[in-house]
Design a protein around this motif. Structure first.
Motif, PDB file in Angstrom:
ATOM      1  N   ASN A   1      -1.298 -42.239  40.550  1.00 12.00           N
ATOM      2  CA  ASN A   1      -2.492 -41.866  41.304  1.00 12.00           C
ATOM      3  C   ASN A   1      -3.684 -41.929  40.359  1.00 12.00           C
ATOM      4  O   ASN A   1      -3.794 -41.141  39.426  1.00 12.00           O
ATOM      5  N   GLU A   2      -4.540 -42.902  40.577  1.00  6.73           N
ATOM      6  CA  GLU A   2      -5.741 -43.055  39.756  1.00  6.73           C
ATOM      7  C   GLU A   2      -6.969 -42.758  40.601  1.00  6.73           C
ATOM      8  O   GLU A   2      -7.355 -43.573  41.449  1.00  6.73           O
ATOM      9  N   ASP A   3      -7.525 -41.563  40.421  1.00  8.64           N
ATOM     10  CA  ASP A   3      -8.720 -41.144  41.173  1.00  8.64           C
ATOM     11  C   ASP A   3      -8.516 -41.265  42.684  1.00  8.64           C
ATOM     12  O   ASP A   3      -9.376 -41.793  43.400  1.00  8.64           O
ATOM     13  N   GLY A   4      -7.350 -40.810  43.143  1.00  9.21           N
ATOM     14  CA  GLY A   4      -7.075 -40.816  44.572  1.00  9.21           C
ATOM     15  C   GLY A   4      -6.576 -42.140  45.116  1.00  9.21           C
ATOM     16  O   GLY A   4      -6.313 -42.267  46.314  1.00  9.21           O
ATOM     17  N   ARG A   5      -6.409 -43.119  44.254  1.00 10.13           N
ATOM     18  CA  ARG A   5      -5.947 -44.447  44.672  1.00 10.13           C
ATOM     19  C   ARG A   5      -4.547 -44.705  44.109  1.00 10.13           C
ATOM     20  O   ARG A   5      -4.324 -44.555  42.907  1.00 10.13           O
ATOM     21  N   LEU A   6      -3.613 -45.073  44.974  1.00  9.59           N
ATOM     22  CA  LEU A   6      -2.246 -45.340  44.533  1.00  9.59           C
ATOM     23  C   LEU A   6      -2.129 -46.746  43.959  1.00  9.59           C
ATOM     24  O   LEU A   6      -2.733 -47.685  44.473  1.00  9.59           O
ATOM     25  N   LYS A   7      -1.315 -46.867  42.914  1.00  5.18           N
ATOM     26  CA  LYS A   7      -1.129 -48.166  42.271  1.00  5.18           C
ATOM     27  C   LYS A   7       0.305 -48.254  41.750  1.00  5.18           C
ATOM     28  O   LYS A   7       0.778 -47.357  41.045  1.00  5.18           O
TER      29      LYS A   7
ATOM     30  N   GLN B   1       7.216 -44.280  48.525  1.00  4.41           N
ATOM     31  CA  GLN B   1       6.551 -44.345  47.219  1.00  4.41           C
ATOM     32  C   GLN B   1       6.698 -42.990  46.524  1.00  4.41           C
ATOM     33  O   GLN B   1       6.557 -41.945  47.161  1.00  4.41           O
TER      34      GLN B   1
END
Length: 311
Positions: free
Chosen positions: A198-204, A113
């Motif tokens: 990376n949205e607030d520590g969350r991968l998408k 990723q």
């Protein structure tokens, strides 16, 4: 001590021009390609990257034909699928080539990723054509139903275009370094990697395509490679390519590469991204990038051909 190189193989290494993209033909092309790479292993440790544009395009066509039975997947998932399938072909073919020469090395393909910026300007100006061609009527319907951006493509029909954002970071870079420390030949960042934000520590995952040469340059920088090697369909980079006044180049400084790029010698659809990747790597590291034809790799590594981009 061996040098470390990131080796980016082009589309011809997977699908030879004019051949049907069957699994049998792809295996044959990949095994031939791996034969050239095995020749490097006396002097180099390598990380292999690869393109996936035609393969993702074929999946999108298959999904379009079956859309009434199975819902199509987003592009990031299709990227992951091709990383898996092409990684399998590369790893198996490389193992076969190693076995043929009685060499013992571990080989692994890593689903990779790559982080991009959700505010990258590319998301405002999608430019990368993907998937099948549509009629104007079908294209307008898809734009209304799915919010896709569609553009007419050189009189051949309408195609979806997606963003091609700049790669910023590699999620699995520490895993790649760990594998290299343990003498593993790694296949990574296939097809430019799976684009994620990376949205607030969350991968998408996002609907985008990262240029594989730019991703290869980033990978080479991150793992502190000694050299970036970009394998393509030509032996050397040329000015005025395909014209009567064509001139092949043995060596290019970053300054010269930037100037020729601005002058339009390296189009965005062919040599341009390779030169941009070379400039990124050489500028950041002070090391060298080699661009050549895979079949000329041995001669190029010994300095007899190829184009070197230097600081």
């Amino acid at each position: 001590m061996k040098k470390l190189a990131v080796v980016a193989i082009g589309g011809n290494a997977v699908n030879r021009p004019g051949e049907k993209p069957t699994a049998e033909n792809m295996f044959s092309a990949v095994e031939e390609a791996m034969g050239y790479l095995v020749d490097m292993l006396d002097e180099y440790d390598i990380v292999i990257t690869h393109g996936n544009g035609p393969q993702v395009g074929n999946i999108l066509i298959q999904q379009e034909m079956a859309k009434d039975i199975i819902p199509p997947f987003p592009i990031d998932v299709n990227d992951a699928q091709t990383q898996g399938s092409l990684g399998y072909m590369i790893v198996q073919s490389l193992r076969n080539q190693l076995s043929k020469r009685n060499l013992r090395r571990e080989v692994a393909a890593l689903i990779t990723q790559i982080i991009v910026d959700k505010n990258d300007e590319a998301f405002k100006k999608p430019s990368k054509p993907v998937g099948p061609f549509y009629s104007e009527e079908e294209a307008k319907k898809l734009m209304a139903e799915k919010g896709w951006i569609m553009k007419e493509d050189a009189g051949r029909g309408w195609r979806r275009v997606v963003p091609s954002p700049k790669p910023l970071d590699i999620v699995e870079k520490e895993v790649i370094k760990l594998l290299l420390k343990n003498d593993v030949i790694v296949v990574a960042a296939g097809g430019g990697g799976i684009p994620v934000i990376n949205e607030d520590g969350r991968l998408k995952g996002v609907e985008a395509v990262i240029d594989k040469d730019r991703a290869s340059a980033l990978l080479a920088i991150e793992i502190d490679a000694d050299e970036l090697i970009i394998l393509t369909g030509v032996e050397k980079v040329a000015l005025n390519y395909g014209k009567p006044n064509q001139v092949y180049l043995d060596r290019l400084t970053v300054e010269e590469a930037n100037r020729y790029l601005k002058e339009g010698h390296f189009p965005s659809g062919s040599m341009g991204p390779k030169i941009e990747a070379a400039i990124d790597f050489v500028t950041t590291t002070g090391k060298t990038c080699l661009i050549t034809d895979m079949k000329k790799l041995k001669e190029a590594l010994s300095g007899r051909t190829g184009t070197r981009i230097v600081p």
